[in-house]
Design a protein around this motif. Sequence first.
Motif, mmCIF file in Angstrom:
data_model
loop_
_atom_site.group_PDB
_atom_site.id
_atom_site.type_symbol
_atom_site.label_atom_id
_atom_site.label_comp_id
_atom_site.label_asym_id
_atom_site.label_seq_id
_atom_site.Cartn_x
_atom_site.Cartn_y
_atom_site.Cartn_z
ATOM 1 N N VAL A 43 93.462 -14.468 43.238
ATOM 2 C CA VAL A 43 94.210 -15.497 42.527
ATOM 3 C C VAL A 43 95.611 -15.511 43.132
ATOM 4 C CG1 VAL A 43 95.150 -16.138 40.271
ATOM 5 C CG2 VAL A 43 92.905 -15.067 40.400
ATOM 6 N N MET A 44 96.132 -16.694 43.418
ATOM 7 C CA MET A 44 97.503 -16.833 43.912
ATOM 8 C C MET A 44 98.359 -17.248 42.718
ATOM 9 S SD MET A 44 99.409 -16.776 46.763
ATOM 10 C CE MET A 44 98.384 -17.194 48.148
ATOM 11 N N ILE A 45 99.425 -16.440 42.474
ATOM 12 C CA ILE A 45 100.317 -16.779 41.364
ATOM 13 C C ILE A 45 101.723 -17.026 41.890
ATOM 14 C CG2 ILE A 45 98.974 -15.509 39.651
ATOM 15 C CD1 ILE A 45 101.112 -13.316 39.729
ATOM 16 N N GLU A 46 102.467 -17.772 41.104
ATOM 17 C CA GLU A 46 103.852 -18.086 41.439
ATOM 18 C C GLU A 46 104.725 -17.498 40.340
ATOM 19 O OE1 GLU A 46 104.925 -22.076 43.425
ATOM 20 O OE2 GLU A 46 105.285 -22.321 41.267
ATOM 21 N N THR A 47 105.750 -16.735 40.731
ATOM 22 C CA THR A 47 106.594 -16.065 39.751
ATOM 23 C C THR A 47 108.053 -16.414 39.957
ATOM 24 O OG1 THR A 47 106.944 -14.121 41.117
ATOM 25 C CG2 THR A 47 105.018 -14.087 39.689
ATOM 26 N N GLY A 48 108.832 -16.319 38.907
ATOM 27 C CA GLY A 48 110.283 -16.416 38.974
ATOM 28 C C GLY A 48 110.831 -17.768 39.369
ATOM 29 N N LYS A 49 112.169 -17.847 39.348
ATOM 30 C CA LYS A 49 112.871 -19.080 39.695
ATOM 31 C C LYS A 49 112.761 -19.399 41.179
ATOM 32 C CE LYS A 49 116.737 -17.969 37.431
ATOM 33 N NZ LYS A 49 118.149 -18.059 37.048
ATOM 34 N N ASP A 50 112.680 -18.347 42.004
ATOM 35 C CA ASP A 50 112.595 -18.584 43.446
ATOM 36 C C ASP A 50 111.177 -18.910 43.901
ATOM 37 O OD1 ASP A 50 111.590 -16.088 42.992
ATOM 38 O OD2 ASP A 50 112.699 -15.099 44.589
ATOM 39 N N ARG A 51 110.257 -19.009 42.948
ATOM 40 C CA ARG A 51 108.867 -19.434 43.176
ATOM 41 C C ARG A 51 108.148 -18.553 44.211
ATOM 42 N NH1 ARG A 51 108.493 -23.577 40.196
ATOM 43 N NH2 ARG A 51 107.201 -25.254 40.891
ATOM 44 N N THR A 52 108.296 -17.252 44.061
ATOM 45 C CA THR A 52 107.620 -16.294 44.926
ATOM 46 C C THR A 52 106.122 -16.367 44.673
ATOM 47 O OG1 THR A 52 109.535 -14.833 44.792
ATOM 48 C CG2 THR A 52 107.468 -13.856 45.539
ATOM 49 N N LYS A 53 105.357 -16.403 45.755
ATOM 50 C CA LYS A 53 103.897 -16.463 45.639
ATOM 51 C C LYS A 53 103.320 -15.083 45.909
ATOM 52 C CE LYS A 53 103.463 -21.305 46.903
ATOM 53 N NZ LYS A 53 104.852 -21.690 46.913
ATOM 54 N N ILE A 54 102.401 -14.664 45.043
ATOM 55 C CA ILE A 54 101.757 -13.356 45.172
ATOM 56 C C ILE A 54 100.255 -13.552 45.055
ATOM 57 C CG2 ILE A 54 101.540 -11.039 44.207
ATOM 58 C CD1 ILE A 54 104.279 -11.454 42.898
ATOM 59 N N ARG A 55 99.506 -12.942 45.966
ATOM 60 C CA ARG A 55 98.044 -12.987 45.884
ATOM 61 C C ARG A 55 97.572 -11.684 45.235
ATOM 62 N NH1 ARG A 55 94.097 -13.386 50.993
ATOM 63 N NH2 ARG A 55 94.470 -11.168 50.931
ATOM 64 N N ILE A 56 96.795 -11.813 44.178
ATOM 65 C CA ILE A 56 96.296 -10.633 43.461
ATOM 66 C C ILE A 56 94.782 -10.734 43.310
ATOM 67 C CG2 ILE A 56 98.445 -10.302 42.180
ATOM 68 C CD1 ILE A 56 96.993 -11.566 39.747
ATOM 69 N N LEU A 57 94.177 -9.616 43.013
ATOM 70 C CA LEU A 57 92.751 -9.617 42.703
ATOM 71 C C LEU A 57 92.535 -10.166 41.293
ATOM 72 C CD1 LEU A 57 91.639 -6.125 44.035
ATOM 73 C CD2 LEU A 57 91.106 -8.355 45.016
ATOM 74 N N ARG A 58 91.436 -10.839 41.105
ATOM 75 C CA ARG A 58 91.094 -11.376 39.788
ATOM 76 C C ARG A 58 91.020 -10.239 38.761
ATOM 77 N NH1 ARG A 58 87.766 -16.284 38.143
ATOM 78 N NH2 ARG A 58 87.987 -17.026 40.262
ATOM 79 N N SER A 59 90.572 -9.066 39.202
ATOM 80 C CA SER A 59 90.442 -7.920 38.297
ATOM 81 C C SER A 59 91.792 -7.361 37.856
ATOM 82 C CB SER A 59 89.617 -6.812 38.951
ATOM 83 O OG SER A 59 90.232 -6.373 40.141
ATOM 84 N N ALA A 60 92.898 -7.790 38.503
ATOM 85 C CA ALA A 60 94.234 -7.312 38.139
ATOM 86 C C ALA A 60 94.850 -8.137 37.009
ATOM 87 C CB ALA A 60 95.151 -7.337 39.351
ATOM 88 N N VAL A 61 94.155 -9.198 36.572
ATOM 89 C CA VAL A 61 94.677 -10.024 35.489
ATOM 90 C C VAL A 61 94.424 -9.293 34.170
ATOM 91 C CG1 VAL A 61 94.485 -12.223 34.273
ATOM 92 C CG2 VAL A 61 94.292 -12.153 36.768
ATOM 93 N N SER A 62 95.501 -9.039 33.454
ATOM 94 C CA SER A 62 95.405 -8.330 32.183
ATOM 95 C C SER A 62 95.128 -9.269 31.026
ATOM 96 C CB SER A 62 96.707 -7.566 31.923
ATOM 97 O OG SER A 62 96.715 -6.997 30.648
ATOM 98 N N ARG A 63 95.860 -10.402 31.007
ATOM 99 C CA ARG A 63 95.665 -11.364 29.916
ATOM 100 C C ARG A 63 96.189 -12.732 30.328
ATOM 101 N NH1 ARG A 63 100.428 -8.476 27.386
ATOM 102 N NH2 ARG A 63 102.109 -9.997 27.532
#
Length: 95
Positions: free
Chosen positions: A64-84
């Motif tokens: 899963v690719m997620i976008e975080t913060g105001k600077d719109r940093t993109k992070i690729r994580i495993l689906r199994s790392a999603v907590s909620r």
Amino acid sequence: MEGNLFSIIAMVAIIPIFYFLLIRPQKKQEKETKAMRDNLEVGDEITTIGGIIGEIISIKEETVMIETGKDRTKIRILRSAVSRVDVKASEKEAV
């Protein structure tokens, strides 16, 4: 003889107690977590196991690719790392 019979009955009674108090709730939790991860959608706001909060911008097989913060940093994580899932994409559109 009576003491041995009581011991055997007590040992046999422990098995269903363990099942209903330990194993069954754990299986139910695992099933709910798997369903949550299988139903992730683009636009959902999630929290990872590591505490990173972000919005899903793309989903592939196991990542899963997620976008975080105001600077719109993109992070690729495993689906199994999603907590909620904090906010579903469909709830955002309704507001």
